[in-house]
Scaffold this active site. Structure first.
Site, short mmCIF file in Angstrom:
data_model
loop_
_atom_site.label_atom_id
_atom_site.label_comp_id
_atom_site.label_asym_id
_atom_site.label_seq_id
_atom_site.Cartn_x
_atom_site.Cartn_y
_atom_site.Cartn_z
N LYS A 1 0.82 -1.21 0.00
CA LYS A 1 0.00 0.00 0.00
C LYS A 1 0.86 1.28 0.00
CE LYS A 1 -4.09 -2.13 2.16
NZ LYS A 1 -5.08 -2.03 3.28
N TYR B 1 -12.51 -1.89 -3.70
CA TYR B 1 -13.06 -2.01 -2.35
C TYR B 1 -14.59 -1.89 -2.33
CZ TYR B 1 -8.50 -2.10 0.00
OH TYR B 1 -7.26 -2.45 0.47
N PHE C 1 -15.61 3.88 6.99
CA PHE C 1 -14.21 4.20 6.66
C PHE C 1 -13.94 4.19 5.15
CE2 PHE C 1 -14.55 -0.34 7.69
CZ PHE C 1 -14.07 -0.92 6.52
N ARG D 1 -1.88 -14.33 4.27
CA ARG D 1 -2.62 -13.68 5.37
C ARG D 1 -1.85 -13.82 6.68
NH1 ARG D 1 -6.90 -10.26 4.25
NH2 ARG D 1 -7.54 -10.64 6.39
N THR E 1 -5.63 -7.11 10.54
CA THR E 1 -5.96 -5.85 9.87
C THR E 1 -5.49 -4.64 10.69
OG1 THR E 1 -7.92 -6.93 8.95
CG2 THR E 1 -7.88 -4.52 8.87
N ARG F 1 2.30 -6.35 9.17
CA ARG F 1 1.58 -5.21 9.75
C ARG F 1 2.14 -4.83 11.11
NH1 ARG F 1 -4.28 -7.04 7.35
NH2 ARG F 1 -4.36 -5.56 5.62
N ASN G 1 -2.25 0.38 6.74
CA ASN G 1 -1.75 -0.89 7.27
C ASN G 1 -0.88 -1.70 6.31
OD1 ASN G 1 -3.79 -1.77 5.64
ND2 ASN G 1 -4.99 -2.78 7.25
N HIS H 1 -2.20 -5.35 1.47
CA HIS H 1 -3.47 -6.03 1.25
C HIS H 1 -3.17 -7.46 0.82
CE1 HIS H 1 -7.42 -7.10 -0.31
NE2 HIS H 1 -6.77 -7.64 -1.33
N GLU I 1 -9.62 -10.56 -7.64
CA GLU I 1 -8.68 -9.44 -7.48
C GLU I 1 -7.52 -9.54 -8.48
OE1 GLU I 1 -9.74 -8.90 -2.74
OE2 GLU I 1 -7.74 -9.58 -3.29
O1 DGI Z 1 -8.41 -7.87 4.40
P1 DGI Z 1 -7.96 -6.77 5.33
O2 DGI Z 1 -7.24 -5.65 4.62
O3 DGI Z 1 -7.21 -7.27 6.52
O4 DGI Z 1 -9.29 -6.12 5.93
P2 DGI Z 1 -10.71 -5.78 5.26
O5 DGI Z 1 -10.84 -6.41 3.90
O6 DGI Z 1 -11.75 -6.08 6.28
O7 DGI Z 1 -10.67 -4.20 5.10
C1 DGI Z 1 -9.99 -3.59 4.03
C2 DGI Z 1 -9.27 -2.37 4.56
O8 DGI Z 1 -10.22 -1.43 5.07
C3 DGI Z 1 -8.34 -2.65 5.74
O9 DGI Z 1 -7.07 -3.10 5.34
C4 DGI Z 1 -8.30 -1.31 6.43
C5 DGI Z 1 -9.70 -0.78 6.24
N1 DGI Z 1 -10.55 -1.14 7.39
C6 DGI Z 1 -11.17 -2.32 7.65
N2 DGI Z 1 -11.85 -2.28 8.80
C7 DGI Z 1 -11.67 -1.04 9.27
C8 DGI Z 1 -10.84 -0.31 8.38
N3 DGI Z 1 -10.47 0.96 8.58
C9 DGI Z 1 -10.93 1.58 9.68
N4 DGI Z 1 -10.59 2.85 9.89
N5 DGI Z 1 -11.73 0.94 10.59
C10 DGI Z 1 -12.14 -0.35 10.44
O10 DGI Z 1 -12.87 -0.91 11.27
#
Ligand code: DGI
Length: 143
Positions: free
Chosen positions: A11, A51, A59, A87, A93, A104, A114, A117, A128
């Site tokens: 990222k 996304y 968010f 993963r 996350t 991370r 973070n 991805h 994807e």
């Molecule tokens: O697959 P991941 O990247 O671990 O997580 P995800 O697919 O649930 O969410 C995609 C991205 O969205 C994640 O890397 C960061 C953001 N995100 C997810 N849940 C939250 C979030 N950002 C905030 N601020 N708060 C959340 O609860």
């Protein structure tokens, strides 16, 4: 376990901090092979489409704004159990919850920024990969 492919993004935060090589090194040390890679500066449309499942989340706008804030590296990783393995290498996350030694924990500043991805399942990996790469861009690593 069968040979699998998964999709990964370094990222904008991690690219800006010059961590591309360190992150690629973690993939390779874990036995994952990079079979496609490119640097991109995502457009608003590309980030929103990628996304789309999070469109209704509070968010979402911040996520799209972050993901378009600078270049990213997108790559396809191949190996045994690649989706789960990636993963595991990435960690949780929220970097506050990520185990020591994960990407991370080591490279991410917050849940908003973070570092990486990674696809969460085989079906999302296929979707994807196809979002960013043509079949011809995926290299078979036979030697
Ligand atoms: O697959 P991941 O990247 O671990 O997580 P995800 O697919 O649930 O969410 C995609 C991205 O969205 C994640 O890397 C960061 C953001 N995100 C997810 N849940 C939250 C979030 N950002 C905030 N601020 N708060 C959340 O609860």
């Amino acid at each position: 376990m069968a040979l699998e492919r998964t999709f990964s993004i370094v990222k904008p935060d991690a690219v800006a901090k010059n961590h591309i090589g360190a992150i690629y090194s973690r993939f390779e040390s874990a036995g994952l092979r990079i079979v496609a890679a490119k640097m991109l500066h995502l457009s608003q449309e590309q980030a929103e489409g990628f996304y789309a499942e999070h469109k209704e989340r509070p968010f979402f706008n911040a996520l799209v704004s972050f993901m378009t804030s600078g270049p990213v590296m997108v790559q396809v990783l191949e190996g045994e159990d690649a989706v789960r393995k990636n993963r595991e290498i990435m960690g949780a996350t929220n970097p506050k919850d990520a185990f020591a030694g994960t990407l991370r924990a080591d490279f991410a500043a917050s849940i908003d920024e973070n570092a990486v991805h990674g696809s969460d399942a085989a079906a999302s990996a296929a979707r994807e990969i196809a979002y960013f790469f043509t079949e011809a861009e995926l290299c078979s690593r036979t030697r």
